[in-house]
Scaffold this motif. Structure first.
Motif, PDB file in Angstrom:
ATOM      1  N   GLY A  15      -7.840   4.518  -1.944  1.00 21.77           N
ATOM      2  CA  GLY A  15      -7.478   4.493  -0.525  1.00 21.77           C
ATOM      3  C   GLY A  15      -8.671   4.880   0.343  1.00 21.77           C
ATOM      4  N   ASP A  16      -9.411   5.919  -0.069  1.00 23.01           N
ATOM      5  CA  ASP A  16     -10.595   6.347   0.691  1.00 23.01           C
ATOM      6  C   ASP A  16     -11.644   5.244   0.716  1.00 23.01           C
ATOM      7  N   VAL A  17     -11.861   4.624  -0.449  1.00 16.86           N
ATOM      8  CA  VAL A  17     -12.876   3.568  -0.534  1.00 16.86           C
ATOM      9  C   VAL A  17     -12.488   2.397   0.373  1.00 16.86           C
ATOM     10  N   MET A  18     -11.203   2.019   0.344  1.00 18.26           N
ATOM     11  CA  MET A  18     -10.756   0.861   1.133  1.00 18.26           C
ATOM     12  C   MET A  18     -10.898   1.123   2.635  1.00 18.26           C
ATOM     13  N   ILE A  19     -10.652   2.382   3.031  1.00 18.45           N
ATOM     14  CA  ILE A  19     -10.805   2.693   4.455  1.00 18.45           C
ATOM     15  C   ILE A  19     -12.293   2.709   4.825  1.00 18.45           C
ATOM     16  N   GLU A  20     -13.092   3.355   4.000  1.00 15.94           N
ATOM     17  CA  GLU A  20     -14.530   3.456   4.315  1.00 15.94           C
ATOM     18  C   GLU A  20     -15.221   2.101   4.287  1.00 15.94           C
ATOM     19  N   GLU A  21     -14.955   1.338   3.244  1.00 11.92           N
ATOM     20  CA  GLU A  21     -15.731   0.105   3.069  1.00 11.92           C
ATOM     21  C   GLU A  21     -15.122  -1.117   3.735  1.00 11.92           C
ATOM     22  N   LYS A  22     -13.792  -1.134   3.840  1.00 14.05           N
ATOM     23  CA  LYS A  22     -13.160  -2.356   4.373  1.00 14.05           C
ATOM     24  C   LYS A  22     -12.367  -2.101   5.650  1.00 14.05           C
ATOM     25  N   LYS A  23     -12.298  -0.831   6.056  1.00 17.83           N
ATOM     26  CA  LYS A  23     -11.472  -0.460   7.220  1.00 17.83           C
ATOM     27  C   LYS A  23     -10.024  -0.921   7.021  1.00 17.83           C
ATOM     28  N   ALA A  24      -9.568  -0.879   5.782  1.00 19.68           N
ATOM     29  CA  ALA A  24      -8.228  -1.379   5.473  1.00 19.68           C
ATOM     30  C   ALA A  24      -7.299  -0.227   5.096  1.00 19.68           C
ATOM     31  N   ASP A  25      -6.230  -0.066   5.888  1.00 25.51           N
ATOM     32  CA  ASP A  25      -5.200   0.937   5.572  1.00 25.51           C
ATOM     33  C   ASP A  25      -4.244   0.386   4.522  1.00 25.51           C
ATOM     34  N   LEU A  26      -4.051  -0.936   4.564  1.00 25.98           N
ATOM     35  CA  LEU A  26      -3.061  -1.590   3.701  1.00 25.98           C
ATOM     36  C   LEU A  26      -3.738  -2.654   2.860  1.00 25.98           C
ATOM     37  N   TYR A  27      -3.502  -2.624   1.554  1.00 27.37           N
ATOM     38  CA  TYR A  27      -4.185  -3.556   0.649  1.00 27.37           C
ATOM     39  C   TYR A  27      -3.355  -3.711  -0.619  1.00 27.37           C
ATOM     40  N   PHE A  28      -3.506  -4.861  -1.230  1.00 28.36           N
ATOM     41  CA  PHE A  28      -2.806  -5.122  -2.497  1.00 28.36           C
ATOM     42  C   PHE A  28      -3.714  -4.786  -3.676  1.00 28.36           C
ATOM     43  N   ILE A  29      -3.131  -4.231  -4.713  1.00 22.07           N
ATOM     44  CA  ILE A  29      -3.806  -4.148  -6.010  1.00 22.07           C
ATOM     45  C   ILE A  29      -3.115  -5.200  -6.865  1.00 22.07           C
ATOM     46  N   THR A  30      -3.853  -6.174  -7.371  1.00 22.71           N
ATOM     47  CA  THR A  30      -3.219  -7.324  -8.040  1.00 22.71           C
ATOM     48  C   THR A  30      -3.581  -7.380  -9.521  1.00 22.71           C
ATOM     49  N   GLU A  31      -2.949  -8.299 -10.204  1.00 15.94           N
ATOM     50  CA  GLU A  31      -3.237  -8.570 -11.616  1.00 15.94           C
ATOM     51  C   GLU A  31      -3.182  -7.311 -12.474  1.00 15.94           C
ATOM     52  N   PHE A  32      -2.067  -6.618 -12.406  1.00 17.21           N
ATOM     53  CA  PHE A  32      -1.893  -5.440 -13.261  1.00 17.21           C
ATOM     54  C   PHE A  32      -1.944  -5.862 -14.723  1.00 17.21           C
ATOM     55  N   PRO A  33      -2.655  -5.086 -15.553  1.00 18.33           N
ATOM     56  CA  PRO A  33      -2.716  -5.440 -16.968  1.00 18.33           C
ATOM     57  C   PRO A  33      -1.346  -5.334 -17.622  1.00 18.33           C
ATOM     58  N   THR A  34      -1.099  -6.229 -18.559  1.00 13.25           N
ATOM     59  CA  THR A  34       0.165  -6.223 -19.297  1.00 13.25           C
ATOM     60  C   THR A  34       0.390  -4.859 -19.964  1.00 13.25           C
ATOM     61  N   ALA A  35      -0.693  -4.263 -20.443  1.00 12.24           N
ATOM     62  CA  ALA A  35      -0.581  -2.972 -21.139  1.00 12.24           C
ATOM     63  C   ALA A  35       0.102  -1.919 -20.253  1.00 12.24           C
ATOM     64  N   LEU A  36      -0.118  -1.984 -18.933  1.00  8.46           N
ATOM     65  CA  LEU A  36       0.486  -0.995 -18.033  1.00  8.46           C
ATOM     66  C   LEU A  36       1.895  -1.398 -17.605  1.00  8.46           C
ATOM     67  N   LYS A  37       2.251  -2.645 -17.816  1.00  5.11           N
ATOM     68  CA  LYS A  37       3.555  -3.140 -17.348  1.00  5.11           C
ATOM     69  C   LYS A  37       4.492  -3.467 -18.510  1.00  5.11           C
ATOM     70  N   ARG A  38       4.104  -3.036 -19.720  1.00  3.64           N
ATOM     71  CA  ARG A  38       4.893  -3.401 -20.882  1.00  3.64           C
ATOM     72  C   ARG A  38       6.360  -2.948 -20.753  1.00  3.64           C
ATOM     73  N   SER A  39       6.548  -1.741 -20.215  1.00  4.52           N
ATOM     74  CA  SER A  39       7.924  -1.248 -20.110  1.00  4.52           C
ATOM     75  C   SER A  39       8.698  -1.963 -18.996  1.00  4.52           C
ATOM     76  N   THR A  40       7.955  -2.631 -18.094  1.00  9.07           N
ATOM     77  CA  THR A  40       8.619  -3.467 -17.086  1.00  9.07           C
ATOM     78  C   THR A  40       8.926  -4.797 -17.783  1.00  9.07           C
ATOM     79  N   PHE A  41      10.004  -4.780 -18.567  1.00  9.13           N
ATOM     80  CA  PHE A  41      10.249  -5.888 -19.496  1.00  9.13           C
ATOM     81  C   PHE A  41      10.467  -7.220 -18.801  1.00  9.13           C
ATOM     82  N   TYR A  42      10.813  -7.185 -17.516  1.00  7.74           N
ATOM     83  CA  TYR A  42      11.113  -8.414 -16.783  1.00  7.74           C
ATOM     84  C   TYR A  42       9.876  -8.991 -16.086  1.00  7.74           C
TER      85      TYR A  42
END
Ligand code: ATP
Length: 426
Positions: A300-327
């Motif tokens: 969040g700090d980096v996005m505000i400092e470098e992009k002046k962005a309060d709101l941003y998407f984090i995309t392409e979550f690795p399957t390894a982190l979403k395994r329990s999200t079975f759907y």
């Protein structure tokens, strides 16, 4: 109304007695009016007001008069005062006192806490936010639905389920409407949303978790990819912020908050790049590891400092982190990645979602990977066997959104009567 008789009701905020003259500040939901009492004019009323405990509810009838001295520019010269409800003393919590009370004391006496303008303002803004969200979604052809909150199976893992006794069976409080909103994708109600409580037995005590929160859930069918889903999430935020800016000016002022136009389109950072960004800032994290609260904050700090962005998407979550999200649908071209995303607001996740797996065989395989009993999800799975379009959606934490929008230090400031590990009343 000058020179005319008026009647006002409100709380006796303060009485200032200067001997021959006294001033009663009477407060209602619109503001504060001064009621001026002259001893020589009406001794009985003068004495009555002197004896009224603060925060009692009064009805005052009298003449409205322009006044340079009164803060509002006018005052009331009373001919009649009724005490509708006398307050006990001492008060459990001050309303106009400068000394701040701690959050626990405030929450324990929420009815009194809410008499403060800046506390009430957050809830007015929450209401305006929900109005803005509903307006936007209905303009986009979404249907508002309601799904059960007493359910037979959880969708977000067993750790945060609240069990309830349901006649002679066990049931749970819904952690999210996930299974139902996906079920509805098989019906032709192609674009739906729900705004309802979600229950999570969150064991840890944090400033962004509560056991009962308002979840805005959105689901849409016949999508091409997660991009279609992100577009809706972005639209909701842009439009509800605008709605709040336009329709909650006094409340924003009471809170000293200025909501600017967010940078659009919201920047998108791939999960892998987000990890590299926080690693380059000195955070110890292996590639692909969970960003966690600290990583999210740092990003969040980096996005505000470098992009002046309060709101941003984090995309392409690795399957390894979403395994329990079975759907969650894994990418066809790279099964190690999903199309799942988070939307973060100044270093805090407020939305999480993506394209779902709509193919029965793949979905059941992912459920087996999670050791889920397919029988207990039969009602959910059945809908995938008789024609289920590709679909996706997200869960959007309303209180987290309001918390970040208004810079509130704790999510509990955005809940009238918060529920957490230690709090079951009021
Ligand atoms: P976190 O990782 O921050 O605990 P989560 O991954 O459990 O969140 P999801 O299950 O993806 O959250 O829920 C979607 C959204 O619901 C979150 O982005 C958040 O805004 C909100 N949310 C989830 N759990 C809570 C909670 N306990 N209190 C308040 N809001 C919550």
């Amino acid at each position: 109304m000058y020179g005319k008789e008026v009647t006002v009701g409100g709380w006796a905020q303060e009485v200032r007695n200067l001997g021959g003259i006294s001033f009663l500040q009477l407060r209602d939901s619109h503001g504060v009016v001064q009621v001026t009492l002259l001893k020589k004019r009406n001794k009985e009323l003068f004495d009555l007001v002197a004896s009224i405990p603060r925060e009692s509810v009064l009805r005052v009838t009298g003449e409205a008069k322009q006044s340079k001295e009164a803060r509002a520019g006018y005052e009331i010269l009373p001919s009649k005062i009724d005490i509708l409800s006398k307050a006990e003393t001492p008060l459990p919590l001050g309303v106009v006192d400068k000394v701040g009370a701690d959050l626990d004391t405030r929450l324990n006496n929420r009815f009194m806490d809410l008499r403060k303008d800046e506390v009430k303002a957050a809830f007015r803004i929450k209401s305006v936010t929900l109005q803005g969200i509903r307006q936007f979604l209905s303009s986009q052809g979404f249907t508002e639905v309601s799904t059960p909150k007493i359910v037979a199976a959880g969708a977000e893992g067993g750790a945060t389920l609240f069990q309830v006794k349901y006649f002679d069976r066990n049931a749970y409080l819904a952690q999210s409407p996930q299974l139902y909103k996906q079920n509805l994708m098989a019906t032709g109600l192609d674009r739906i949303f729900e705004i309802a409580p979600a229950f999570r037995a969150e064991a840890s005590d944090t400033i962004r978790h509560i056991a009962e929160f308002t979840s805005l859930d959105v689901e849409l069918a016949f999508i091409e990819s997660s991009d279609d889903v992100m577009e809706v999430a972005e639209g909701i935020v842009i439009n509800s912020l605008r709605h709040v800016r336009e329709h909650a000016k006094p409340e924003l002022k009471a809170l000293g908050v200025d909501i600017g136009e967010p940078l659009t389109p919201f920047p998108r950072v791939k999960y892998a790049d987000a990890v590299e960004m926080v690693r380059s800032r000195g955070m110890k994290l292996e590639p692909g590891e969970d960003l966690g609260t600290e990583g999210e904050k740092l990003l969040g700090d980096v996005m505000i400092e470098e992009k002046k962005a309060d709101l941003y998407f984090i995309t392409e979550f690795p399957t390894a982190l979403k395994r329990s999200t079975f759907y969650a649908k894994r990418r066809d071209d790279d099964p190690e990645l999903t199309g799942y995303f988070d939307l973060d607001y100044r270093g805090q996740e407020i939305v999480s979602g993506g394209q779902r797996e709509h193919r029965y065989d793949v979905l059941t395989e992912q459920m087996r990977e999670n050791n889920l009993s397919l029988e207990s999800f039969e009602f959910y799975l059945k809908a995938f066997r008789y024609g289920m379009p590709p679909h996706g959606g997200f869960g959007f934490g309303v209180e987290r959104y309001v918390q970040k929008m208004l810079n509130l230090p704790n999510i509990r400031e955005a809940v009238l009567y918060p529920r957490d590990r230690s709090r079951l009343t009021p």
